[in-house]
Design a protein around this motif. Sequence first.
Motif, PDB file in Angstrom:
ATOM      1  N   LEU A 213       0.823  -1.219   0.000  1.00 47.18           N
ATOM      2  CA  LEU A 213       0.000   0.000   0.000  1.00 47.18           C
ATOM      3  C   LEU A 213       0.854   1.265   0.000  1.00 47.18           C
ATOM      4  CD1 LEU A 213      -2.801  -1.044   2.538  1.00 47.18           C
ATOM      5  CD2 LEU A 213      -3.040  -0.786   0.062  1.00 47.18           C
TER       6      LEU A 213
ATOM      7  N   LEU B 275      -5.651  -3.148  -2.616  1.00 46.00           N
ATOM      8  CA  LEU B 275      -4.525  -2.725  -3.441  1.00 46.00           C
ATOM      9  C   LEU B 275      -5.053  -1.909  -4.622  1.00 46.00           C
ATOM     10  CD1 LEU B 275      -2.309  -5.954  -3.542  1.00 46.00           C
ATOM     11  CD2 LEU B 275      -2.030  -3.913  -2.107  1.00 46.00           C
TER      12      LEU B 275
ATOM     13  N   SER C 139      -8.055  -3.171   3.590  1.00 46.21           N
ATOM     14  CA  SER C 139      -7.802  -2.199   2.517  1.00 46.21           C
ATOM     15  C   SER C 139      -7.740  -2.934   1.186  1.00 46.21           C
ATOM     16  CB  SER C 139      -6.492  -1.451   2.773  1.00 46.21           C
ATOM     17  OG  SER C 139      -6.558  -0.695   3.963  1.00 46.21           O
TER      18      SER C 139
END
Length: 326
Positions: A183, A265, A263
């Motif tokens: 990230l 990518l 999260s």
Amino acid sequence: MMENRIKYRHLQCFLEVTRQGSVVRAADALALTQPAVSKKLKELEDILGVRLLERSKKGVELTPFGNVFLEHASTSVAALREGTEHIAQVQKKCINHISIGVLPTVATSVLPESVKRFRADNIEAHLHLISGPNSSLMAQLRVGELDLVVGRLAVPEAMSGLSFQHLYSEQVTFAVRPEHPLLSKDDFHISDIANYTILYPPKGSITGPYVDRFLLSQGVGALNDRIDTVSDSFGKEFIRNNDAIWIISRGVVAREIADGALSELPIDTKETLGAVGLTTRSDSTPSMALKLFMKAIRDTAKNLDNYYNPTEHQPKSNTTVIENDS
């Protein structure tokens, strides 16, 4: 519009007089007075602007306009009667049993809110929610063990004898824990995922072919450190505690992404878009309870159009997880 002025009693009187061939007999059958029946017939003819019935020595006979109107009036009243009878059946205290196959993509997003909507109407129905691989659920649906499957559209060869109603389209995502090294990588490229453990859709899964084609189109070769799994509970727990990457339908992790627990990518996966919807047997008529449950699903999905793919919109309602991995 003239049809907005026509009431059920107009049609009822017209059909009964036609059936009895007499206003007097029709009034008796309807438990109305003769003047009341005659008044309704006059009102109906005034609304339509034509004569529907003529008196003769034989009694009351249809005019040509009456013959045209008769078929449509009969169909309308029959449909209304069928609808009220179905409603009455649902309201009876007998328990309706509905078996629904649930794929992971809808288990934590669409289904909980749909069940809430359905149960809010106090319908006496026992819901049996079953999760599993798409191929297994479709097989159970085809032989009548399931009434409905909610999830991605199956491959064409698995859809024989089945009917699909589209709800929305969904793409896969590359989910990671918020502190994942990729990230913050400035020159990130999708090929970098090969350096990490990958949770991958197994052979036979509905999203597997989409992911295979997508990675090939991006020039990503064989992934050596790979775990094939369809377990959403394992996937969520594993990537929270490891720098692994989970390739999964976005609906499975949309809530965790919105809450910041997971999260994504920065990979454009629009190529993996696939239809999500309702699959039923094409040779069967859904029960009233099943129709109401399907409506609850459609209403829920309609309000969550932007839930399943990366957008600035975020999910709005709290839901609970249906246990049972698939």
